[in-house]
Design a protein around this motif. Structure first.
Motif, PDB file in Angstrom:
ATOM      1  N   UNK A 101       0.826  -1.198   0.000  1.00 27.96           N
ATOM      2  CA  UNK A 101       0.000   0.000   0.000  1.00 27.96           C
ATOM      3  C   UNK A 101       0.864   1.254   0.000  1.00 27.96           C
ATOM      4  N   UNK A 102       0.271   2.362  -0.403  1.00 30.19           N
ATOM      5  CA  UNK A 102       1.013   3.624  -0.454  1.00 30.19           C
ATOM      6  C   UNK A 102       1.457   4.103   0.916  1.00 30.19           C
ATOM      7  N   UNK A 103       0.796   3.633   1.980  1.00 37.23           N
ATOM      8  CA  UNK A 103       1.186   4.051   3.338  1.00 37.23           C
ATOM      9  C   UNK A 103       2.237   3.138   3.967  1.00 37.23           C
ATOM     10  N   UNK A 104       2.733   2.182   3.216  1.00 36.20           N
ATOM     11  CA  UNK A 104       3.792   1.317   3.722  1.00 36.20           C
ATOM     12  C   UNK A 104       3.315   0.053   4.415  1.00 36.20           C
ATOM     13  N   UNK A 105       2.029  -0.229   4.379  1.00 33.31           N
ATOM     14  CA  UNK A 105       1.528  -1.506   4.896  1.00 33.31           C
ATOM     15  C   UNK A 105       1.409  -2.495   3.738  1.00 33.31           C
ATOM     16  N   UNK A 106       1.234  -3.751   4.094  1.00 36.15           N
ATOM     17  CA  UNK A 106       1.183  -4.808   3.086  1.00 36.15           C
ATOM     18  C   UNK A 106      -0.224  -5.368   2.953  1.00 36.15           C
ATOM     19  N   UNK A 107      -0.647  -5.638   1.743  1.00 34.70           N
ATOM     20  CA  UNK A 107      -1.869  -6.397   1.500  1.00 34.70           C
ATOM     21  C   UNK A 107      -1.487  -7.846   1.323  1.00 34.70           C
ATOM     22  N   UNK A 108      -2.309  -8.756   1.822  1.00 32.60           N
ATOM     23  CA  UNK A 108      -1.993 -10.180   1.842  1.00 32.60           C
ATOM     24  C   UNK A 108      -2.898 -10.988   0.934  1.00 32.60           C
ATOM     25  N   UNK A 109      -2.391 -12.134   0.511  1.00 29.70           N
ATOM     26  CA  UNK A 109      -3.213 -13.196  -0.053  1.00 29.70           C
ATOM     27  C   UNK A 109      -2.938 -14.449   0.764  1.00 29.70           C
ATOM     28  N   UNK A 110      -3.976 -15.169   1.119  1.00 36.22           N
ATOM     29  CA  UNK A 110      -3.830 -16.283   2.062  1.00 36.22           C
ATOM     30  C   UNK A 110      -3.275 -17.524   1.394  1.00 36.22           C
ATOM     31  N   UNK A 111      -2.580 -18.324   2.189  1.00 34.85           N
ATOM     32  CA  UNK A 111      -2.079 -19.641   1.787  1.00 34.85           C
ATOM     33  C   UNK A 111      -2.775 -20.668   2.675  1.00 34.85           C
ATOM     34  N   UNK A 112      -3.693 -21.407   2.094  1.00 34.86           N
ATOM     35  CA  UNK A 112      -4.487 -22.357   2.877  1.00 34.86           C
ATOM     36  C   UNK A 112      -5.809 -21.744   3.289  1.00 34.86           C
ATOM     37  N   UNK A 113      -6.690 -22.594   3.793  1.00 35.33           N
ATOM     38  CA  UNK A 113      -8.042 -22.150   4.114  1.00 35.33           C
ATOM     39  C   UNK A 113      -8.228 -21.845   5.587  1.00 35.33           C
ATOM     40  N   UNK A 114      -8.447 -20.579   5.905  1.00 32.84           N
ATOM     41  CA  UNK A 114      -8.684 -20.197   7.298  1.00 32.84           C
ATOM     42  C   UNK A 114      -9.535 -18.935   7.338  1.00 32.84           C
ATOM     43  N   UNK A 115     -10.099 -18.665   8.501  1.00 30.05           N
ATOM     44  CA  UNK A 115     -10.886 -17.461   8.707  1.00 30.05           C
ATOM     45  C   UNK A 115      -9.953 -16.265   8.867  1.00 30.05           C
ATOM     46  N   UNK A 116     -10.307 -15.131   8.273  1.00 31.25           N
ATOM     47  CA  UNK A 116      -9.452 -13.946   8.378  1.00 31.25           C
ATOM     48  C   UNK A 116      -9.285 -13.507   9.825  1.00 31.25           C
TER      49      UNK A 116
END
Length: 363
Positions: A101-116
């Motif tokens: 993200x532009x503010x320096x945080x990361x967006x994720x994509x999950x590996x495996x099936x779990x609740x956020x």
């Protein structure tokens, strides 16, 4: 080839097994495995460590092209035509950097099936392609009730989860300067604890509890000088959480026991102190004769066990069958509470899983 459609196994003996599994060895290895990051796709460090451990016990771990490990143990009966695979997986739930993200945080994509929500407010490690690692915390993009009026009601889903990196970063360029980029792996801190009561609570007991049970078998064979009746292949897989861990197995294998966690809750009978025996999961029923044999052996060995159906579950044996392998298959493992979240099991279930396997391969 003669096709056998009735019970292929000899009559069960009434003599208890009497094989020892060293609890201190199993628990020490389990804690080390739990502390070693191995999200699915990023398992090489732990697989290499287990290869060294196998060699220390006097066995060789061979690897296939995708990194799955095979440890072969010769049986005492040269006339046996059974080759029994016992499988467990080292890969765990995790995540990957989807974007910065532009503010320096990361967006994720999950590996495996779990609740956020199962990863919200968890500490994590970002593993860069250059070999550097950085710590962080997984949270929503509305992490404070003092700031965001909708923080409590925000639906926890992948699109709102971010990583706050523990470095001075305020922009996408700052993050890129660290060497963090799309495709880097993110592991969740396991935070394992082995309690005086015998409970082990941690992330990733699925399936590192079973891995430690299988190595407990190998350790027992060396320490107490016994061997299985039939040839066995210990399979340590590294892509189970995404469905293809044991899709390919050595072609001489005739039967396979997937050793994976037993589920707890709803209408299920399993407890954290039990060995789970699963006759059916989402992939369909497991082999009738193998399942009944395991139940009979559990009763003979006075092992607390439960038989449960898991409708939202698949195993390495499922993957092997879908891969076209001509095998019989079964599924057992230690009972684990809160699977794919903050899990807990008991040392009794892990040790008894190893004992049940020992009983099966020595009959």
């Amino acid at each position: 080839m003669t096709l056998i459609f009735d019970n292929p196994y000899p009559d069960l003996t009434n003599i208890p097994l009497g094989i020892n599994i060293d609890k201190s060895y199993v628990m020490a290895l389990l804690l080390e495995c739990l502390e070693t990051a191995s999200p699915t796709g990023y398992t090489h460090t732990l697989m290499n460590r287990l290869s060294v451990e196998a060699a220390h016990l006097g066995y060789k771990m061979e690897r296939n092209a995708k990194g799955c490990g095979y440890i072969r143990v010769k049986g005492s009966n040269p006339n046996s035509n059974r080759v029994i695979a016992l499988s467990a997986h080292v890969d765990t739930l995790g995540a990957m950097v989807r974007s910065v993200h532009t503010n320096g945080t990361l967006r994720l994509t999950s590996l495996g099936g779990f609740m956020a929500n199962a990863m919200e407010n968890e500490y994590c490690t970002i593993h860069t392609s250059s070999g550097k690692s950085y710590t962080g915390t997984i949270m929503t993009n509305q992490p404070s009730v003092h700031v965001f009026s909708g923080a409590r009601d925000l639906k926890r889903e992948e699109s709102v989860m971010i990583v706050r990196i523990d470095e001075v970063v305020n922009s996408k360029a700052d993050v890129e300067q660290l060497g963090i980029r799309t495709g880097d792996y993110v592991s969740f801190d396991a935070r394992p604890q082995h309690l005086p009561s015998g409970y082990i609570k941690s992330r990733h007991l699925d399936d590192k509890a079973s891995v430690s049970a299988l190595f407990g078998l190998l350790h027992s064979m060396r320490e107490y000088n016994w061997q299985p009746v039939h040839d066995i292949v210990i399979i340590i897989t590294n892509y189970e959480e995404i469905g293809h861990g044991a899709s390919f197995i050595p072609q001489d294998i005739t039967e396979m026991i997937a050793v994976d966690m037993g589920c707890i809750g709803d209408d299920l009978n399993c407890k954290e102190t039990d060995v789970s025996i699963c006759p059916k999961d989402s992939s369909g029923p497991y082999d009738y004769f193998m399942t009944n044999r395991l139940i009979a052996l559990a009763e003979r060995e006075s092992i607390p066990y439960a038989v449960d159906v898991y409708p939202h579950y698949g195993s390495d044996a499922s993957a092997a069958l879908r891969g076209g392998n001509d095998i019989r298959a079964a599924l057992i493992g230690p009972g684990v509470h809160a699977s794919h979240a903050m899990e807990r099991t008991h040392e009794q279930a892990i040790i008894n899983t190893a004992i049940l396997l020992a009983a099966y391969i020595t009959e």
